[in-house]
Design a protein around this motif. Structure first.
Motif, mmCIF file in Angstrom:
data_model
loop_
_atom_site.group_PDB
_atom_site.id
_atom_site.type_symbol
_atom_site.label_atom_id
_atom_site.label_comp_id
_atom_site.label_asym_id
_atom_site.label_seq_id
_atom_site.Cartn_x
_atom_site.Cartn_y
_atom_site.Cartn_z
ATOM 1 N N LEU A 281 0.824 -1.212 0.000
ATOM 2 C CA LEU A 281 0.000 0.000 0.000
ATOM 3 C C LEU A 281 0.857 1.260 0.000
ATOM 4 O O LEU A 281 0.573 2.223 -0.715
ATOM 5 N N SER B 39 0.902 3.933 -2.984
ATOM 6 C CA SER B 39 0.535 5.326 -2.697
ATOM 7 C C SER B 39 1.616 6.283 -3.169
ATOM 8 O O SER B 39 1.318 7.363 -3.702
ATOM 9 N N GLN C 297 -6.159 5.109 -6.981
ATOM 10 C CA GLN C 297 -6.443 5.572 -5.628
ATOM 11 C C GLN C 297 -7.649 4.843 -5.036
ATOM 12 O O GLN C 297 -7.654 4.495 -3.849
ATOM 13 N N SER D 7 -7.594 2.462 -1.717
ATOM 14 C CA SER D 7 -8.507 2.688 -0.590
ATOM 15 C C SER D 7 -9.259 1.414 -0.218
ATOM 16 O O SER D 7 -9.398 1.083 0.960
ATOM 17 N N GLY E 238 -6.806 -0.972 1.291
ATOM 18 C CA GLY E 238 -6.407 -0.455 2.592
ATOM 19 C C GLY E 238 -7.434 -0.743 3.670
ATOM 20 O O GLY E 238 -7.087 -1.147 4.787
ATOM 21 N N ASN F 88 -5.917 4.262 10.254
ATOM 22 C CA ASN F 88 -5.702 3.920 8.848
ATOM 23 C C ASN F 88 -6.978 3.422 8.185
ATOM 24 O O ASN F 88 -7.277 3.805 7.046
ATOM 25 N N GLN G 39 -9.119 6.512 7.537
ATOM 26 C CA GLN G 39 -8.659 7.354 6.434
ATOM 27 C C GLN G 39 -8.929 6.714 5.074
ATOM 28 O O GLN G 39 -9.350 7.401 4.137
ATOM 29 N N PHE G 40 -8.698 5.420 4.970
ATOM 30 C CA PHE G 40 -8.962 4.744 3.694
ATOM 31 C C PHE G 40 -10.458 4.711 3.389
ATOM 32 O O PHE G 40 -10.873 4.889 2.236
#
Length: 259
Positions: free
Chosen positions: A176, A180, A192, A196, A199, A245, A248-249
């Motif tokens: 990941l 990224s 992206q 996501s 992730g 994490n 955010q993903f």
């Protein structure tokens, strides 16, 4: 990230009955979750405080506009100058500190360092309140909390060993990071989205895996009181990172951006 080893803090000659182990395990896991929740609360309060200082109340008070948000002079300096990289990368300094100094920290100093890390992370996370609507952030936070709670409970109660997926998930985290970095230059929307989705899945798996690992560490680590308190802080850090994490993903996947 693997900030500790199973036998690193094992106490010498600590003998426990089954009842003491069961009671100690509950207290240990409660300490882990309490530290984690306090860390999340600190991060949220700092993020809100920084956002309050960075966002202008009106166009007349603004130093500049970033997307659909008017920024104060403080916000302009924080989000559009090299200082933004200092804020973004500062949490990594704490991760390295934990990695290299954990064996020499007391439980109290480890807890204080964790809370300082959570505050710095909150400042870094304040950028999401610029990029996404407040309602979207709150909605995704509660979705993440529900998913995290369910996954952590499953990891704690399941009799199935999750050790086999641990290395695979950690390799996924490395993948990941590399993907990224590549996408910084490519700017691909599809890549992206894929990052996501993967992730979210990876950190969902790590939530269950890390919870089970913490349980087993306590059961087989034979910790004394000070060692158990210290490991609970590092466990809180591990689960905190899983939560942040995954949040955010998931936000990148379904969050509504400010116009």
């Amino acid at each position: 990230m693997q900030p500790y080893q199973q036998n690193q803090y094992a106490g010498a000659g600590v003998t426990r009955t089954a009842a003491e182990v069961d009671q100690g395990l509950r207290a240990f896991m409660l300490g882990v979750y309490n530290n984690m929740i306090l860390g999340l609360a600190i991060s949220a309060l700092v993020a809100l405080g920084v956002n309050k200082l960075a966002v202008a109340g009106s166009e007349a008070d603004a130093a500049m506009r970033l997307g659909g948000v008017y920024l104060t002079e403080f916000g302009r300096v924080l989000y559009t100058t090299p200082l933004m990289w200092v804020v973004a990368l500062a949490p990594l300094a704490f991760i390295f500190l934990f990695s290299f100094r954990m064996d020499k920290m007391s439980a109290a100093s480890a807890r204080g360092t964790f809370f300082a890390f959570a505050a710095v992370m909150g400042a870094s996370l304040s950028t999401i309140l610029i990029r996404y609507t407040g309602a979207s952030v709150v909605q995704v936070f509660f979705i993440t909390a529900a998913a995290f709670g369910s996954l952590s409970l499953w990891g704690y109660t399941t009799n199935r060993s999750l050790s086999g997926i641990g290395s695979f998930l950690i390799m996924g985290v490395v993948g990941l990071i590399l993907a990224s970095l590549v996408n910084i230059f490519l700017g691909s929307t599809m890549l992206q989205m894929g990052i996501s989705v993967i992730g979210v899945l990876i950190f969902a798996g790590l939530t269950a895996y890390d919870t089970q690992k913490l349980k087993e560490m306590y059961l087989y680590g034979n910790f004394d009181g000070e060692a158990a308190a210290k490991v609970s802080v590092f466990g809180a850090l591990q689960l905190y990172l899983d939560f942040i994490n995954m949040f955010q993903f998931l936000l990148a996947l379904v969050g509504n951006r400010n116009n």
